[in-house]
Design a protein around this motif. Structure first.
Motif, PDB file in Angstrom:
ATOM      1  N   GLY A 102       0.787  -1.227   0.000  1.00  0.00           N
ATOM      2  CA  GLY A 102       0.000   0.000   0.000  1.00  0.00           C
ATOM      3  C   GLY A 102       0.817   1.275   0.000  1.00  0.00           C
ATOM      4  N   ASN A 103       1.926   1.299   0.710  1.00  0.00           N
ATOM      5  CA  ASN A 103       2.672   2.549   0.844  1.00  0.00           C
ATOM      6  C   ASN A 103       3.458   2.924  -0.403  1.00  0.00           C
ATOM      7  OD1 ASN A 103       2.590   3.912   3.676  1.00  0.00           O
ATOM      8  ND2 ASN A 103       2.556   1.715   4.084  1.00  0.00           N
ATOM      9  N   PHE A 104       3.591   2.000  -1.334  1.00  0.00           N
ATOM     10  CA  PHE A 104       4.208   2.363  -2.613  1.00  0.00           C
ATOM     11  C   PHE A 104       3.379   3.448  -3.292  1.00  0.00           C
ATOM     12  CE2 PHE A 104       4.667   1.791  -7.222  1.00  0.00           C
ATOM     13  CZ  PHE A 104       6.036   1.926  -7.354  1.00  0.00           C
ATOM     14  N   TYR A 105       2.056   3.277  -3.287  1.00  0.00           N
ATOM     15  CA  TYR A 105       1.170   4.294  -3.867  1.00  0.00           C
ATOM     16  C   TYR A 105       1.121   5.555  -3.018  1.00  0.00           C
ATOM     17  CZ  TYR A 105      -3.268   6.759  -4.469  1.00  0.00           C
ATOM     18  OH  TYR A 105      -4.222   7.731  -4.605  1.00  0.00           O
ATOM     19  N   ILE A 106       1.057   5.391  -1.708  1.00  0.00           N
ATOM     20  CA  ILE A 106       0.919   6.553  -0.824  1.00  0.00           C
ATOM     21  C   ILE A 106       2.078   7.524  -1.011  1.00  0.00           C
ATOM     22  CG2 ILE A 106       0.805   7.305   1.587  1.00  0.00           C
ATOM     23  CD1 ILE A 106      -1.711   5.856   0.515  1.00  0.00           C
ATOM     24  N   GLY A 107       3.282   7.015  -1.192  1.00  0.00           N
ATOM     25  CA  GLY A 107       4.445   7.889  -1.311  1.00  0.00           C
ATOM     26  C   GLY A 107       4.827   8.269  -2.722  1.00  0.00           C
ATOM     27  N   LEU A 108       4.246   7.595  -3.712  1.00  0.00           N
ATOM     28  CA  LEU A 108       4.665   7.825  -5.094  1.00  0.00           C
ATOM     29  C   LEU A 108       4.412   9.259  -5.547  1.00  0.00           C
ATOM     30  CD1 LEU A 108       5.866   6.493  -7.608  1.00  0.00           C
ATOM     31  CD2 LEU A 108       3.534   5.886  -8.319  1.00  0.00           C
ATOM     32  N   GLY A 109       3.319   9.858  -5.089  1.00  0.00           N
ATOM     33  CA  GLY A 109       3.012  11.227  -5.477  1.00  0.00           C
ATOM     34  C   GLY A 109       4.090  12.216  -5.064  1.00  0.00           C
ATOM     35  N   TRP A 110       4.715  11.969  -3.906  1.00  0.00           N
ATOM     36  CA  TRP A 110       5.808  12.842  -3.468  1.00  0.00           C
ATOM     37  C   TRP A 110       6.967  12.785  -4.453  1.00  0.00           C
ATOM     38  CZ3 TRP A 110       7.946  14.880   1.487  1.00  0.00           C
ATOM     39  CH2 TRP A 110       6.933  15.384   2.318  1.00  0.00           C
ATOM     40  N   LEU A 111       7.336  11.580  -4.856  1.00  0.00           N
ATOM     41  CA  LEU A 111       8.455  11.431  -5.787  1.00  0.00           C
ATOM     42  C   LEU A 111       8.161  12.123  -7.109  1.00  0.00           C
ATOM     43  CD1 LEU A 111       9.436   7.688  -5.197  1.00  0.00           C
ATOM     44  CD2 LEU A 111      10.498   9.731  -4.239  1.00  0.00           C
ATOM     45  N   GLU A 112       6.907  12.048  -7.556  1.00  0.00           N
ATOM     46  CA  GLU A 112       6.548  12.619  -8.848  1.00  0.00           C
ATOM     47  C   GLU A 112       6.406  14.140  -8.792  1.00  0.00           C
ATOM     48  OE1 GLU A 112       2.938  10.560  -9.701  1.00  0.00           O
ATOM     49  OE2 GLU A 112       3.954   8.922 -10.738  1.00  0.00           O
ATOM     50  N   ASN A 113       5.874  14.662  -7.692  1.00  0.00           N
ATOM     51  CA  ASN A 113       5.534  16.088  -7.628  1.00  0.00           C
ATOM     52  C   ASN A 113       6.472  16.918  -6.755  1.00  0.00           C
ATOM     53  OD1 ASN A 113       2.695  16.280  -9.051  1.00  0.00           O
ATOM     54  ND2 ASN A 113       2.594  14.454  -7.760  1.00  0.00           N
ATOM     55  N   LEU A 114       6.869  16.384  -5.622  1.00  0.00           N
ATOM     56  CA  LEU A 114       7.699  17.152  -4.702  1.00  0.00           C
ATOM     57  C   LEU A 114       9.182  16.814  -4.802  1.00  0.00           C
ATOM     58  CD1 LEU A 114       5.396  17.028  -1.535  1.00  0.00           C
ATOM     59  CD2 LEU A 114       5.450  18.719  -3.385  1.00  0.00           C
ATOM     60  N   LYS A 115       9.507  15.713  -5.501  1.00  0.00           N
ATOM     61  CA  LYS A 115      10.900  15.306  -5.730  1.00  0.00           C
ATOM     62  C   LYS A 115      11.669  15.116  -4.417  1.00  0.00           C
ATOM     63  CE  LYS A 115       9.771  16.254 -10.000  1.00  0.00           C
ATOM     64  NZ  LYS A 115       9.283  15.196 -10.892  1.00  0.00           N
ATOM     65  N   GLU A 116      10.986  14.569  -3.412  1.00  0.00           N
ATOM     66  CA  GLU A 116      11.607  14.319  -2.117  1.00  0.00           C
ATOM     67  C   GLU A 116      11.281  12.907  -1.648  1.00  0.00           C
ATOM     68  OE1 GLU A 116      10.232  17.215   0.633  1.00  0.00           O
ATOM     69  OE2 GLU A 116      10.831  18.943  -0.586  1.00  0.00           O
ATOM     70  N   PHE A 117      12.035  12.445  -0.654  1.00  0.00           N
ATOM     71  CA  PHE A 117      11.748  11.143  -0.063  1.00  0.00           C
ATOM     72  C   PHE A 117      10.497  11.260   0.795  1.00  0.00           C
ATOM     73  CE2 PHE A 117      12.031   7.957   3.290  1.00  0.00           C
ATOM     74  CZ  PHE A 117      12.282   6.806   2.553  1.00  0.00           C
ATOM     75  N   PRO A 118       9.435  10.511   0.483  1.00  0.00           N
ATOM     76  CA  PRO A 118       8.182  10.653   1.229  1.00  0.00           C
ATOM     77  C   PRO A 118       8.259   9.980   2.598  1.00  0.00           C
ATOM     78  CG  PRO A 118       7.969   8.976  -0.468  1.00  0.00           C
ATOM     79  CD  PRO A 118       9.329   9.586  -0.649  1.00  0.00           C
TER      80      PRO A 118
END
Length: 287
Positions: A102-118
Motif C-alpha cells: 500500500g505505501n508504494f502508492y501513498i508515497g509515489l506522489g511525493w516522488l513525482e511532484n515534490l521530488k523528495e523522499f516521502p
C-alpha cells in the motif's frame, strides 16, 4: 525443533510485534504527513479539489484504516508466533505484505511532484524488510526459501503496481466523463481500473494461501500474473507515456512505461509459476 533454531519463533514474534506497534502508533503520523502536504500542494491549500487529490484523499484514507488493522493483527499474531502456532506465520506474512504494497502508492506522489523522499516510504521499507525477514527465517530448505522469496516478492510488486493503477484509472475517468465514453485512450481505464482492484485482492489471497502451502494459492497467483498482463499492455499502447521519467526528457519506450513494466512483471510471475523448480516447492501436493 533443533536447539540451534529455538530462537527463530522469538525473533519472528519480535518482528511482528514491533512492526505492529509501529503501524498502529507511528505510521499514521508518517501517512498524514505524506498525504496532507501533497494534497495541500495540489489543491492550492485545500481550496480547489480536482479528481487527482479527491481519489487520493478517499482511497488513501480508506487504506490507512486497513494499515492500522494490519498492525493490530500483527501485535495479536506475535503471541501465536512465539507459541509456535502453525497458522501464525502465514498470517504474519499476509499482514506484513499490506503496508509493503500500500505505501508504494501513498508515497509515489511525493516522488513525482515534490521530488523528495516521502515519509510514508519509511513504513514501506520497514514493512518490506520485515516481510523478507519473515520469509527467510521460516524453517525451509535453501531452494524453497529462494522460491518463496522470489515469488512472494513478485506478488508484492504486482500488488503494489495494481494499487497504484487503480486510483490512476479513477482519477483519469473522473477528470473527463465524456472522454471516458468517447476516447479509447480513456475508456480503456474503465475496464482495467476494476481489474487492478481485483488484482490486489488476488495477490493478498495468493500470498496467504502459498504461505499455507495451499495449491489454490498457486492458481490464484497465476491468475493475478496473467490478469495484470492483460490489463496493462493495452493501456500502454493506447496511452503511451514515459511515466517513469520526468516529462519531456525521454521518449516513451517499454523501459520507461509503468504499464508495460507491470505487464512484464505479470508475465515473469506466470512463467516462473509454471517452471517445475518453482511450482513443486510452492505447495504441498495431496497424496
Amino acid at each position: 525443533m533443533e536447539n540451534s533454531k529455538r530462537w527463530i519463533p522469538g525473533v519472528m514474534a519480535a518482528i511482528a510485534a514491533l512492526i505492529g506497534l509501529y503501524l498502529v502508533f507511528i505510521a499514521p503520523g508518517y501517512f498524514d504527513a505524506t498525504m496532507d502536504r501533497l494534497i495541500l500542494a495540489k489543491t492550492k491549500q485545500a481550496t480547489v479539489f480536482a479528481s487527482g487529490p479527491l481519489t487520493r484523499l478517499f482511497i488513501g484514507s480508506f487504506y490507512s484504516g486497513i494499515e492500522m488493522l494490519a498492525g493490530l493483527g500483527l501485535i495479536v499474531t506475535s503471541f501465536a508466533l512465539y507459541k509456535g502456532k502453525k497458522w501464525a506465520w502465514s498470517m504474519a506474512v499476509l499482514l506484513l505484505a499490506i503496508p509493503a504494497i500500500g505505501n508504494f502508492y501513498i508515497g509515489l506522489g511525493w516522488l513525482e511532484n515534490l521530488k523528495e523522499f516521502p515519509p510514508a516510504y519509511t513504513t514501506f521499507l520497514l514493512s518490506l524488510v520485515a516481510f523478507w525477514a519473515m520469509i527467510l527465517l521460516k524453517e525451509n530448505e535453501g531452494k524453497t526459501k529462494v522460491v518463496l522469496f522470489v515469488i512472494f516478492t513478485l506478488l508484492g510488486m504486482v500488488g503494489a503496481q495494481a494499487f497504484t493503477f487503480f486510483p490512476h484509472a479513477l482519477r483519469v475517468v473522473m477528470k473527463d466523463y465524456g472522454a471516458a465514453l468517447l476516447d479509447p485512450s480513456v475508456s480503456i481505464l474503465r475496464h482495467t481500473g476494476p481489474q487492478m482492484f481485483i488484482i490486489i485482492i488476488l495477490v493478498l489471497y495468493a500470498i496467504w494461501a502459498l504461505a499455507e502451502r495451499k495449491e489454490s494459492g498457486w492458481w490464484v497467483a497465476l491468475i493475478a500474473g496473467l490478469l495484470i498482463a492483460m490489463a496493462s499492455f493495452p493501456v500502454h499502447y493506447l496511452r503511451p507515456s514515459a511515466s517513469l521519467v520526468p516529462a519531456d526528457t525521454l521518449e516513451a519506450t517499454i523501459f520507461t512505461s509503468a504499464y508495460w513494466m507491470a505487464g512484464a512483471q505479470g508475465v515473469i510471475l506466470a512463467v516462473l509459476l509454471l517452471i517445475p523448480f518453482f511450482k513443486n516447492r510452492l505447495y504441498t501436493k495431496a497424496e
